[in-house]
Design a protein around this motif. Structure first.
Motif, PDB file in Angstrom:
ATOM      1  N   VAL A 353       0.830  -1.209   0.000  1.00  0.00           N
ATOM      2  CA  VAL A 353       0.000   0.000   0.000  1.00  0.00           C
ATOM      3  C   VAL A 353       0.865   1.260   0.000  1.00  0.00           C
ATOM      4  N   ASP A 354       2.099   1.148   0.455  1.00  0.00           N
ATOM      5  CA  ASP A 354       2.980   2.314   0.481  1.00  0.00           C
ATOM      6  C   ASP A 354       3.230   2.884  -0.907  1.00  0.00           C
ATOM      7  N   ARG A 355       3.014   2.083  -1.959  1.00  0.00           N
ATOM      8  CA  ARG A 355       3.275   2.590  -3.313  1.00  0.00           C
ATOM      9  C   ARG A 355       2.374   3.785  -3.630  1.00  0.00           C
ATOM     10  N   PHE A 356       1.144   3.786  -3.124  1.00  0.00           N
ATOM     11  CA  PHE A 356       0.252   4.913  -3.370  1.00  0.00           C
ATOM     12  C   PHE A 356       0.813   6.187  -2.745  1.00  0.00           C
ATOM     13  N   TRP A 357       1.274   6.080  -1.525  1.00  0.00           N
ATOM     14  CA  TRP A 357       1.813   7.245  -0.811  1.00  0.00           C
ATOM     15  C   TRP A 357       3.039   7.794  -1.539  1.00  0.00           C
ATOM     16  N   ARG A 358       3.930   6.895  -1.960  1.00  0.00           N
ATOM     17  CA  ARG A 358       5.135   7.350  -2.659  1.00  0.00           C
ATOM     18  C   ARG A 358       4.782   7.972  -4.003  1.00  0.00           C
ATOM     19  N   ASN A 359       3.823   7.413  -4.705  1.00  0.00           N
ATOM     20  CA  ASN A 359       3.409   7.980  -5.986  1.00  0.00           C
ATOM     21  C   ASN A 359       2.804   9.364  -5.811  1.00  0.00           C
ATOM     22  N   ILE A 360       1.980   9.515  -4.783  1.00  0.00           N
ATOM     23  CA  ILE A 360       1.360  10.816  -4.530  1.00  0.00           C
ATOM     24  C   ILE A 360       2.420  11.856  -4.205  1.00  0.00           C
ATOM     25  N   LEU A 361       3.388  11.499  -3.383  1.00  0.00           N
ATOM     26  CA  LEU A 361       4.455  12.439  -3.043  1.00  0.00           C
ATOM     27  C   LEU A 361       5.220  12.887  -4.279  1.00  0.00           C
ATOM     28  N   THR A 362       5.390  11.989  -5.236  1.00  0.00           N
ATOM     29  CA  THR A 362       6.114  12.319  -6.462  1.00  0.00           C
ATOM     30  C   THR A 362       5.283  13.199  -7.389  1.00  0.00           C
ATOM     31  N   LEU A 363       3.970  13.031  -7.361  1.00  0.00           N
ATOM     32  CA  LEU A 363       3.100  13.719  -8.323  1.00  0.00           C
ATOM     33  C   LEU A 363       2.711  15.130  -7.912  1.00  0.00           C
ATOM     34  N   VAL A 364       2.405  15.347  -6.636  1.00  0.00           N
ATOM     35  CA  VAL A 364       1.790  16.618  -6.250  1.00  0.00           C
ATOM     36  C   VAL A 364       2.840  17.642  -5.858  1.00  0.00           C
ATOM     37  N   ASP A 365       2.455  18.884  -5.974  1.00  0.00           N
ATOM     38  CA  ASP A 365       3.317  19.999  -5.585  1.00  0.00           C
ATOM     39  C   ASP A 365       3.229  20.175  -4.075  1.00  0.00           C
ATOM     40  N   ARG A 366       4.368  19.964  -3.409  1.00  0.00           N
ATOM     41  CA  ARG A 366       4.396  20.109  -1.951  1.00  0.00           C
ATOM     42  C   ARG A 366       5.081  21.409  -1.535  1.00  0.00           C
ATOM     43  N   GLY A 367       5.218  22.347  -2.476  1.00  0.00           N
ATOM     44  CA  GLY A 367       5.826  23.622  -2.169  1.00  0.00           C
ATOM     45  C   GLY A 367       4.867  24.554  -1.450  1.00  0.00           C
ATOM     46  N   PRO A 368       5.302  25.766  -1.146  1.00  0.00           N
ATOM     47  CA  PRO A 368       4.424  26.720  -0.473  1.00  0.00           C
ATOM     48  C   PRO A 368       3.162  26.981  -1.281  1.00  0.00           C
ATOM     49  N   ALA A 369       2.018  26.975  -0.599  1.00  0.00           N
ATOM     50  CA  ALA A 369       0.743  27.169  -1.287  1.00  0.00           C
ATOM     51  C   ALA A 369       0.435  28.645  -1.513  1.00  0.00           C
ATOM     52  N   GLY A 370       1.151  29.535  -0.835  1.00  0.00           N
ATOM     53  CA  GLY A 370       0.835  30.958  -0.895  1.00  0.00           C
ATOM     54  C   GLY A 370       0.780  31.546  -2.290  1.00  0.00           C
ATOM     55  N   PRO A 371       1.813  31.323  -3.135  1.00  0.00           N
ATOM     56  CA  PRO A 371       1.780  31.932  -4.477  1.00  0.00           C
ATOM     57  C   PRO A 371       0.572  31.502  -5.300  1.00  0.00           C
ATOM     58  N   THR A 372       0.234  30.215  -5.248  1.00  0.00           N
ATOM     59  CA  THR A 372      -0.924  29.743  -6.015  1.00  0.00           C
ATOM     60  C   THR A 372      -2.207  30.336  -5.465  1.00  0.00           C
ATOM     61  N   MET A 373      -2.348  30.366  -4.139  1.00  0.00           N
ATOM     62  CA  MET A 373      -3.568  30.924  -3.544  1.00  0.00           C
ATOM     63  C   MET A 373      -3.708  32.406  -3.867  1.00  0.00           C
ATOM     64  N   ARG A 374      -2.592  33.139  -3.836  1.00  0.00           N
ATOM     65  CA  ARG A 374      -2.666  34.565  -4.170  1.00  0.00           C
ATOM     66  C   ARG A 374      -3.041  34.777  -5.629  1.00  0.00           C
ATOM     67  N   ALA A 375      -2.516  33.919  -6.515  1.00  0.00           N
ATOM     68  CA  ALA A 375      -2.856  34.044  -7.938  1.00  0.00           C
ATOM     69  C   ALA A 375      -4.328  33.739  -8.171  1.00  0.00           C
ATOM     70  N   ILE A 376      -4.849  32.722  -7.497  1.00  0.00           N
ATOM     71  CA  ILE A 376      -6.271  32.405  -7.618  1.00  0.00           C
ATOM     72  C   ILE A 376      -7.108  33.546  -7.065  1.00  0.00           C
ATOM     73  N   GLY A 377      -6.693  34.078  -5.921  1.00  0.00           N
ATOM     74  CA  GLY A 377      -7.418  35.206  -5.344  1.00  0.00           C
ATOM     75  C   GLY A 377      -7.371  36.427  -6.233  1.00  0.00           C
ATOM     76  N   ASP A 378      -6.221  36.668  -6.854  1.00  0.00           N
ATOM     77  CA  ASP A 378      -6.103  37.792  -7.777  1.00  0.00           C
ATOM     78  C   ASP A 378      -7.057  37.637  -8.953  1.00  0.00           C
ATOM     79  N   HIS A 379      -7.133  36.420  -9.475  1.00  0.00           N
ATOM     80  CA  HIS A 379      -8.049  36.176 -10.592  1.00  0.00           C
ATOM     81  C   HIS A 379      -9.500  36.424 -10.162  1.00  0.00           C
ATOM     82  N   TYR A 380      -9.868  35.910  -8.982  1.00  0.00           N
ATOM     83  CA  TYR A 380     -11.243  36.060  -8.529  1.00  0.00           C
ATOM     84  C   TYR A 380     -11.575  37.525  -8.239  1.00  0.00           C
ATOM     85  N   LEU A 381     -10.651  38.235  -7.615  1.00  0.00           N
ATOM     86  CA  LEU A 381     -10.913  39.629  -7.226  1.00  0.00           C
ATOM     87  C   LEU A 381     -10.887  40.569  -8.413  1.00  0.00           C
TER      88      LEU A 381
END
Length: 399
Positions: A353-381
């Motif tokens: 079952v650990d293969r799912f966890w390792r695959n997810i870690l490789t696939l998703v962006d685990r960096g700071p969420a702030g820049p993306t959230m600000r860009a989404i907020g900028d688009h909405y506002l």
């Protein structure tokens, strides 16, 4: 508006059959870590690599939403092969993003006829350091030909691809262009990755180019480093890829939860699972997280499909909206997938079952969420309901 045909239902059923086949030996194949020759053969035998094309009146081809569903279903069974197929689908549209319509039509017709499998990377290059040219580099040669030298790390199908599509920097102008390269040319070398944390069967590695000839017709167009000069239909390319990888991550998380559910149902407990309040709470939270991510991803996929269907008629506002929705889907899915991968390990403590966890870690962006959230907020506002594109259009979304 993207047309939905009965062909889409057919290919989803095909994907179900292929996924069921891949799931049978997923643990053993992941541990072996061999290049995905057999898995690619399974995809080819099923006909899946060649079907992302504008649906035709005779029922051939499927649209973007169906292709996304196919990738997600394959990823639930095998995340690596889901990523390989998803990247192939996006890269197979590179000519639509970067080339003239006539050029794109001719290239796509040949690719379909010869059943090409695509690999590569079309992300815009970073600003060039002064006095330095990163590889790969495209150089004019005697006789008016072009040759490609350098190297590039690729995430999938390094040893299985028929064609590579990637950025190359022109040695004369120092500007990036998108080129198509024959992956089977003797001047193309390969170094496979054998020690990846996850996505071990995707066929990642590096390719080396040593004087590989590139025909003028294989130069698709500018890579679009400057977002102010990039037409909207071309600016969609990185966001389409990001959204397809979101489908892969979501599929992996859905596969993890389904496998954990089956293990919990079959496990011998001192009391039946349906009497375990903590277990029920855990599964309820995970099911809710993934259903929420699925709803956001489906909405983003519909917006992306409509934007892609608009082609060169796409305007900046709709491009920015599709990009923002892709970013939202990526952010929501990353949280849900990371939560699911971690909790499934605790819920099951089962072999493989650990293969799912390792695959997810490789696939998703685990960096700071702030820049993306600000860009989404900028688009909405600043854009939604205002009739104008966001001032951050479009490069900041989905980074």
């Amino acid at each position: 508006m993207e047309v939905i045909t009965a062909a889409g239902d057919f290919w989803r059923r095909v994907a179900d059959e292929v996924a069921d086949d891949l799931a049978v030996d997923a643990i053993d194949r992941e541990r072996a870590g061999k290049p995905p020759f057999d898995e690619v053969a399974r995809l080819r035998e099923a006909g899946l690599p060649a079907v992302l094309a504008p649906p035709a009146p005779d029922g051939r081809g499927m649209g973007w939403r169906d292709a996304s569903a196919v990738v997600r279903r394959i990823a639930a069974a095998d995340g690596s092969i889901g990523e390989l197929l998803g990247r192939h689908y996006v890269l197979s549209w590179s000519a639509r993003f970067f080339a003239a319509p006539e050029h794109a039509a001719a290239l796509e017709a040949r690719a379909a006829r010869e059943q090409w499998l695509w690999a590569g990377d079309t992300a815009a290059s970073r600003p060039l350091p002064r006095g330095d040219l990163p590889g790969p580099t495209l150089t004019p040669a005697d006789g008016g030909h072009l040759v490609l030298d350098g190297h590039r790390a690729l995430p999938t199908a390094v040893d299985e691809a028929d064609r590579l599509v990637l950025d190359a920097v022109c040695a004369v102008t120092h500007e990036p262009v998108v080129v198509v390269v024959d992956a089977r040319h003797p001047g193309v070398g390969r170094d496979l990755s054998h020690d990846r944390l996850g996505q071990r069967l995707a066929g990642a590695g590096a390719v080396r180019f040593d004087g590989v000839p590139v025909d003028a017709s294989d130069v698709l167009g500018p890579a679009g480093r400057d977002e102010d000069m990039t037409p909207p239909h071309a600016a969609l390319a990185p966001h389409a890829l990001g959204l397809m990888l979101t489908q892969v991550a979501l599929g992996v998380a859905e596969g993890a939860l389904a496998e954990a559910r089956d293990l919990s149902r079959s496990a011998r407990h001192t009391r039946p699972p349906y009497d375990d309040a903590d277990l029920l709470l855990a599964y309820g939270e995970l099911a809710l997280a993934l259903h929420t991510a699925s709803a956001v991803a489906d909405r983003a996929t519909a917006a992306m499909a409509d934007a892609l269907a608009a082609g060169r008629g796409l305007d900046h506002e709709r491009c920015a909206d599709a990009a923002a929705q892709a970013a939202m889907a990526g952010a929501v899915t990353a949280r849900a997938a990371l939560l699911t991968g971690e909790r499934v390990l605790a819920l099951t403590d089962a072999d493989g079952v650990d293969r799912f966890w390792r695959n997810i870690l490789t696939l998703v962006d685990r960096g700071p969420a702030g820049p993306t959230m600000r860009a989404i907020g900028d688009h909405y506002l600043n854009a939604v309901g205002n009739g104008s594109p966001s001032p951050l259009w479009p490069a900041h979304y989905g980074e």
